[in-house]
Structure formats: structure tokens, C-alpha cells
Design an enzyme around this catalytic site. Structure first.
Site, short mmCIF file in Angstrom:
data_model
loop_
_atom_site.label_atom_id
_atom_site.label_comp_id
_atom_site.label_asym_id
_atom_site.label_seq_id
_atom_site.Cartn_x
_atom_site.Cartn_y
_atom_site.Cartn_z
N GLY A 149 20.48 2.57 41.65
CA GLY A 149 19.33 3.24 41.07
C GLY A 149 18.04 2.97 41.82
O GLY A 149 18.05 2.57 42.98
N GLN A 162 14.36 8.41 49.09
CA GLN A 162 14.78 9.53 49.93
C GLN A 162 16.09 9.22 50.67
O GLN A 162 16.88 10.12 50.94
CB GLN A 162 13.69 9.89 50.93
CG GLN A 162 13.98 11.16 51.73
CD GLN A 162 14.26 12.37 50.85
OE1 GLN A 162 13.54 12.62 49.90
NE2 GLN A 162 15.31 13.11 51.18
N HIS A 165 18.67 7.52 49.48
CA HIS A 165 19.74 7.84 48.54
C HIS A 165 19.95 9.35 48.44
O HIS A 165 21.08 9.85 48.44
CB HIS A 165 19.39 7.33 47.13
CG HIS A 165 19.35 5.85 46.99
ND1 HIS A 165 18.23 5.17 46.57
CD2 HIS A 165 20.29 4.90 47.21
CE1 HIS A 165 18.48 3.88 46.52
NE2 HIS A 165 19.72 3.68 46.90
#
Length: 292
Positions: free
Chosen positions: A41, A45, A47
Site C-alpha cells: 500500500g 507512481q 506501483h
């Protein structure tokens, strides 16, 4: 399973593995492919770029968001790790309405037994991060193996910032004969070339700005390594951080890219990579660069 509708965009979100597995069975065909992007989580950017690649290369894409307790050897780091599920969902929704999100609880993953499996990664786990974070890669292997068993992806996407982790996941897949293609993807960087990381959100604006020293030092080390010895390169990096009050160098290692073993001399037929870990107050940042 929940279907959350943001601005008329439908997105499938699962909080339990039983419902996710059942849903994936309804969309799989003999020839379809599933891409998988495991994350903790606090999406950035980097990810999203992994997700974009998965969407492009697969029929369906699953993203997991799970802060895995067994890979943290520092309880404070686990406690302070950013958890921003609502914002993460918005970012994924803006990217695509085709993403399937798995956001499990610790209980759903570990079923009341929150401990790591012991792995043998043929020594890859004993270098760099493994030396300074005891048990870390057993935690990584445990969660990735479990997620692969739940999602059963065709392709799984990992960023090369955690290059040691990437090599270890490939080794885990190989040794467990898992039918997953592990794909390494380029590092995404901020405007000042700091490697994107969820931990960057904990930096002050000044720390974040000055953290450009990490990549700047790596690129200078790359140039020095091309002309001089590994020892001279290491000495340069150590000196670059020696009198810096804001940043504390934990390690700088030049290693064989395949074995991750530190080197003391160069060979023409080998690929080498530099690895670095730096503390900014209690925030730990890592980066890496190819030296070939």
C-alpha cells in the site's frame, strides 16, 4: 467481496481469500492470464507503473495491499508504515476499473499463526538486507508464496529497487516449482532521482529534497567503478556520507548480480550491481544501480 463505486467506476475489492479465489475461478479460462502486483500500500507512481504493465500484458490484474508483519524486524517500522487504503483505491480506480484488489487482514493470511516459514534461498538471503534485517526474507518468502497460492497468477510484477528481494522471489518460485513468471520492472524515481518508496512519505520536505544525494552518489560510484577497483569505489561512497549529519550510511555493497556475493575484483564476463541503505533519522531508504 465488495464492489465499491467511485464516480460510477466499479471496482472489485476482496477482504477475504475464500471470496477472491471463488471469484477468480469464474473469470479464468484455459487460455487466460492473470497478472499480479503485490504491494504494502501507500501507492506511488512506481506501483502504478507495475499495474499498468500487468494490465497491458494480461487478461486480468490482481493487486494486493497487505502490510506483512513477518518481514519487519523493527516493530517501530511496522507501526509507522503508512496505511492509506482509501487513497490507494482512488489511485487504482483512476488507473483502471479492471483491477481486482485483495486487501486481507493478518488473520485472513496467517489464520492465527503469524510466523514465517523457514526458507533456503541458496545464500541469497544472507547478504545486504539479510545481514541487517534478520528474518526479513523468511517473511518475504512466506507472504509471497502464500499470495501466489491464493491468486495463482500467470505473471507477477516486482520493482527492481528491491533487487535482492526480486532475486529471492525468483529463487523461491524455482525451488517450489511454482508456475509463475516473475517480472522485474525498472525503478521509478522522483524529480530529484530519489527512488520512489512508500517510506518517502515519512520524510520532511527538506529530507526528501536532500535525499537526492543517494542516487547522485550511486551514479558517481558507477563512473568510478568503470575505471577503478571495487575497493576504491566503496571508499568513495563511504567518504561521501562520512561527514553528512542528515544521512547515515548503513551499507554500500558491490555484488555479483546473480549470486549477490560481494566482490573484491572485477571480471569481464560478470554483471555487477551496487546496493545501498541509508538512514534519515529513523527512516531507512534503499537503492541500487547496475554497474555494467
Amino acid at each position: 467481496m465488495f464492489a465499491l463505486n467511485f464516480n460510477n467506476t466499479l471496482m472489485h475489492i476482496f477482504y477475504g481469500k475464500v471470496a477472491l479465489i471463488a471469484y477468480l475461478k469464474t473469470i479464468k479460462t484455459a487460455n487466460s492470464t492473470i497478472g499480479f502486483v503485490p504491494t504494502m500500500g501507500a501507492l506511488h507512481q512506481g506501483h502504478l507503473a507495475l499495474m499498468q504493465r500487468s494490465i497491458k500484458e494480461n487478461d486480468d490484474t490482481v493487486v494486493s495491499i497487505f502490510v506483512n508483519p513477518t518481514q519487519f524486524n523493527n516493530p517501530e517500522d511496522l507501526e509507522k508504515y503508512p496505511r492509506t487504503l482509501e487513497e490507494d483505491v482512488k489511485k487504482m480506480r483512476n488507473l483502471s476499473d479492471k483491477i481486482i484488489l485483495y486487501a486481507p487482514s493478518v488473520e485472513d493470511i496467517y489464520e492465527g499463526h503469524t510466523v514465517s516459514q523457514d526458507f533456503d534461498f541458496d545464500g541469497l538471503e544472507n547478504q545486504m538486507e539479510g545481514k541487517f534485517r534478520p528474518g526479513h526474507f523468511n517473511g518475504v518468502g512466506t507472504i509471497v508464496k502464500r499470495l501466489f497460492e491464493i491468486v495463482t497468477p500467470t505473471n507477477a510484477y516486482f520493482g527492481e529497487k528491491d533487487f535482492q528481494q526480486l532475486q529471492i522471489v525468483k529463487k523461491m518460485v524455482e525451488k517450489n516449482h511454482m508456475p509463475v513468471h516473475v517480472v522485474g520492472c525498472p525503478i521509478f524515481r522522483e524529480d530529484n532521482q530519489l527512488a520512489m518508496s512508500s517510506r518517502n512519505e515519512r520524510l520532511t520536505s527538506e529530507e526528501r529534497k536532500k535525499a537526492s544525494i543517494i542516487y547522485k552518489t550511486l551514479t558517481q560510484a558507477q563512473e568510478i567503478f568503470a575505471k577503478e577497483s571495487p575497493e576504491a569505489t566503496i571508499e568513495f561512497v563511504q567518504n561521501a556520507f562520512k561527514d553528512n549529519e542528515m544521512f547515515e550510511l548503513e551499507y554500500f555493497v558491490i555484488a555479483d548480480e546473480s549470486t549477490l556475493l560481494p566482490i573484491d575484483h572485477k571480471s569481464k564476463d560478470k554483471k555487477y550491481r551496487a546496493f545501498i541503505a541509508v538512514f534519515v533519522n529513523s527512516i531507512r531508504l534503499i537503492d541500487t544501480i547496475s554497474l555494467n
